[in-house]
Design an enzyme around this catalytic site. Structure first.
Site, mmCIF file in Angstrom:
data_model
loop_
_atom_site.group_PDB
_atom_site.id
_atom_site.type_symbol
_atom_site.label_atom_id
_atom_site.label_comp_id
_atom_site.label_asym_id
_atom_site.label_seq_id
_atom_site.Cartn_x
_atom_site.Cartn_y
_atom_site.Cartn_z
ATOM 1 C CG HIS A 149 10.081 -8.974 1.709
ATOM 2 N ND1 HIS A 149 10.623 -8.486 2.869
ATOM 3 C CD2 HIS A 149 8.757 -8.680 1.759
ATOM 4 C CE1 HIS A 149 9.680 -7.891 3.581
ATOM 5 N NE2 HIS A 149 8.542 -7.992 2.944
ATOM 6 C CE LYS A 153 10.696 -5.089 0.301
ATOM 7 N NZ LYS A 153 9.648 -4.204 -0.287
HETATM 8 N N1 LIG Z 1 2.179 -1.252 2.143
HETATM 9 C C1 LIG Z 1 2.042 -2.568 2.015
HETATM 10 O O1 LIG Z 1 1.286 -3.225 2.773
HETATM 11 C C2 LIG Z 1 2.775 -3.259 0.917
HETATM 12 C C3 LIG Z 1 3.649 -2.549 0.138
HETATM 13 N N2 LIG Z 1 4.253 -3.129 -0.930
HETATM 14 C C4 LIG Z 1 5.073 -2.250 -1.787
HETATM 15 O O2 LIG Z 1 4.357 -2.014 -2.981
HETATM 16 C C5 LIG Z 1 5.278 -1.765 -4.051
HETATM 17 C C6 LIG Z 1 4.935 -2.654 -5.232
HETATM 18 O O3 LIG Z 1 5.151 -3.989 -4.855
HETATM 19 P P1 LIG Z 1 4.744 -5.153 -5.913
HETATM 20 O O4 LIG Z 1 3.312 -5.038 -6.248
HETATM 21 O O5 LIG Z 1 5.293 -6.426 -5.370
HETATM 22 O O6 LIG Z 1 5.613 -4.711 -7.185
HETATM 23 P P2 LIG Z 1 5.399 -5.095 -8.727
HETATM 24 O O7 LIG Z 1 6.716 -4.867 -9.382
HETATM 25 O O8 LIG Z 1 4.719 -6.383 -8.857
HETATM 26 O O9 LIG Z 1 4.356 -3.988 -9.262
HETATM 27 C C7 LIG Z 1 4.782 -2.674 -9.453
HETATM 28 C C8 LIG Z 1 3.811 -1.997 -10.407
HETATM 29 O O10 LIG Z 1 4.298 -0.684 -10.631
HETATM 30 C C9 LIG Z 1 4.378 -0.455 -12.036
HETATM 31 N N3 LIG Z 1 5.512 0.426 -12.347
HETATM 32 C C10 LIG Z 1 6.815 0.154 -12.164
HETATM 33 N N4 LIG Z 1 7.551 1.209 -12.564
HETATM 34 C C11 LIG Z 1 6.672 2.152 -12.988
HETATM 35 C C12 LIG Z 1 6.809 3.467 -13.506
HETATM 36 N N5 LIG Z 1 8.015 4.014 -13.619
HETATM 37 N N6 LIG Z 1 5.699 4.144 -13.843
HETATM 38 C C13 LIG Z 1 4.480 3.579 -13.685
HETATM 39 N N7 LIG Z 1 4.274 2.341 -13.197
HETATM 40 C C14 LIG Z 1 5.363 1.647 -12.849
HETATM 41 C C15 LIG Z 1 4.578 -1.802 -12.663
HETATM 42 O O11 LIG Z 1 4.111 -1.719 -13.996
HETATM 43 P P3 LIG Z 1 4.754 -2.717 -15.088
HETATM 44 O O12 LIG Z 1 4.156 -4.046 -14.770
HETATM 45 O O13 LIG Z 1 4.277 -2.144 -16.379
HETATM 46 O O14 LIG Z 1 6.237 -2.657 -14.904
HETATM 47 C C16 LIG Z 1 3.721 -2.685 -11.765
HETATM 48 O O15 LIG Z 1 2.385 -2.671 -12.222
HETATM 49 C C17 LIG Z 1 6.667 -1.977 -3.458
HETATM 50 O O16 LIG Z 1 7.195 -0.731 -3.079
HETATM 51 C C18 LIG Z 1 6.388 -2.814 -2.206
HETATM 52 O O17 LIG Z 1 7.357 -2.642 -1.192
HETATM 53 C C19 LIG Z 1 4.040 -4.434 -1.282
HETATM 54 C C20 LIG Z 1 3.183 -5.201 -0.516
HETATM 55 C C21 LIG Z 1 2.513 -4.672 0.667
HETATM 56 O O1 LIG Z 2 7.648 -5.764 -1.457
HETATM 57 C C1 LIG Z 2 6.849 -6.481 -0.788
HETATM 58 O O2 LIG Z 2 6.375 -7.563 -1.179
HETATM 59 C C2 LIG Z 2 6.435 -5.965 0.553
HETATM 60 N N1 LIG Z 2 6.827 -4.754 0.868
HETATM 61 C C3 LIG Z 2 6.432 -4.052 2.051
HETATM 62 C C4 LIG Z 2 7.671 -3.560 2.784
HETATM 63 O O3 LIG Z 2 8.636 -3.155 2.063
HETATM 64 O O4 LIG Z 2 7.643 -3.551 4.020
HETATM 65 C C5 LIG Z 2 5.411 -4.765 2.898
HETATM 66 C C6 LIG Z 2 5.421 -6.253 2.822
HETATM 67 O O5 LIG Z 2 6.404 -6.764 3.710
HETATM 68 C C7 LIG Z 2 5.574 -6.793 1.439
#
Ligand SMILES: NC(=O)C1=CN([C@@H]2O[C@H](COP(=O)(O)OP(=O)(O)OC[C@H]3O[C@@H](n4cnc5c(N)ncnc54)[C@H](OP(=O)(O)O)[C@@H]3O)[C@@H](O)[C@H]2O)C=CC1
Ligand SMILES: O=C(O)C1=N[C@H](C(=O)O)C[C@H](O)C1
Length: 260
Positions: A149, A153
């Site tokens: 990743h 991450k």
């Molecule tokens: N299920 C799936 O298919 C997928 C899951 N994921 C998961 O999604 C999650 C987010 O990934 P990603 O979008 O890359 O992460 P990012 O860091 O880009 O986004 C995280 C968001 O959460 C907010 N945030 C962080 N800390 C807090 C807090 N304490 N309170 C409120 N808001 C908060 C951030 O706000 P701010 O910008 O203000 O810090 C930001 O908007 C991860 O756990 C990842 O593994 C990712 C892709 C696919």
């Molecule tokens: O953090 C990410 O970007 C992603 N997180 C998910 C995971 O932890 O499996 C899904 C995807 O691979 C992207």
């Protein structure tokens, strides 16, 4: 009838992607987004309610589905608020502790909750078919998993690797709590038959790549899933939101329920 959605973490990599696609989807109505108090600027283009407090948005849109891809502690707060308000929640966040996962399961008895660590079609098809592949190959095939990743991450291994490792370990009669090997270094001795290795690589802008290795006598089978765009996950989340709004509480739903 459009499904109303509220997106948490709207400036995040996933939150911004989901918000963009929600606005383009005629079956959905993006009614609100949530970001932190000090990070609310620049969201006016979404033409919806912008707030730092989910509860205030839910007061205006109690029938909405909340979509949360943030961090575990924030997602738990989201789920608690949705439970109190009778709203539905689609959670994509990974890295939950065992206690937090248990709390999600218990809240799902009375709240419409959906959680999947990977919302792409490809990974969820592999969840369905890899156990059969492993069974067909037989017990002489060692199982190893590698995930790559992007450098931003925060959790490791990926939630996808954790979930598939457990499913495939159980197919071999193993348990990741006992048989998972997450690092190998130094004179480690011969690999034990009942090990399941999970290795993590981080760097660059890799959206998400998982390779499943089935290593047998004289050959190996490798299955790789590569996500090229976060839109694949976002489309899965929006599909889940459209589906979840019609369900009743009772279980922590996952992509398998949609595919069923
Ligand atoms: N299920 C799936 O298919 C997928 C899951 N994921 C998961 O999604 C999650 C987010 O990934 P990603 O979008 O890359 O992460 P990012 O860091 O880009 O986004 C995280 C968001 O959460 C907010 N945030 C962080 N800390 C807090 C807090 N304490 N309170 C409120 N808001 C908060 C951030 O706000 P701010 O910008 O203000 O810090 C930001 O908007 C991860 O756990 C990842 O593994 C990712 C892709 C696919
Ligand atoms: O953090 C990410 O970007 C992603 N997180 C998910 C995971 O932890 O499996 C899904 C995807 O691979 C992207």
């Amino acid at each position: 009838m459009q499904t109303q959605v509220i997106v948490m973490g709207a400036k995040g990599r996933m939150g911004s992607t989901i918000s963009k696609l929600a606005m383009e989807d005629s079956q959905l109505d993006l009614v609100g987004v949530v970001e932190r108090e000090d990070n609310l600027d620049g969201l006016d283009s979404l033409s919806c309610k912008v707030d730092s407090d989910l509860s205030r948005i839910l007061d205006s849109f109690p029938g909405a589905v909340v979509i949360d891809f943030t961090v575990p502690e924030a997602s738990m707060e989201t789920v608690e608020k949705c439970s109190s308000a009778g709203a539905a929640a689609v959670i994509g966040t990974t890295g939950f502790t065992a206690e937090q996962s248990q709390k999600l399961e218990s809240l799902a008895a009375s709240t419409r909750l959906f959680w999947a660590p990977n919302m792409s079609v490809g990974i969820n098809v592999l969840i369905q078919i890899l156990p059969e592949l492993l069974k067909s190959l037989g017990e002489k095939y060692d199982l190893e998993i590698m995930e790559i990743h992007h450098k931003f991450k925060k959790d490791a291994p990926s939630g996808t690797a954790v979930k598939l490792a457990q499913i495939l370990a159980e197919t071999k009669g193993l348990d990741m709590d006992r048989h998972g090997v997450y690092a190998r270094h130094g004179i480690i001795g011969e690999r034990q038959k009942d090990e399941v290795g999970v290795q993590t690589l981080r760097g660059g802008d890799v959206v998400g790549e998982h390779t499943f290795y089935f290593l047998g006598p004289g050959e190996r089978v490798e299955v790789t899933h590569r996500a090229h765009s976060r839109e694949t996950f976002a489309q899965g989340a929006l599909r889940a939101a459209r589906w979840l709004v019609e369900q009743k509480p009772g279980k922590l739903y996952s992509m398998a329920d949609i595919f069923a």
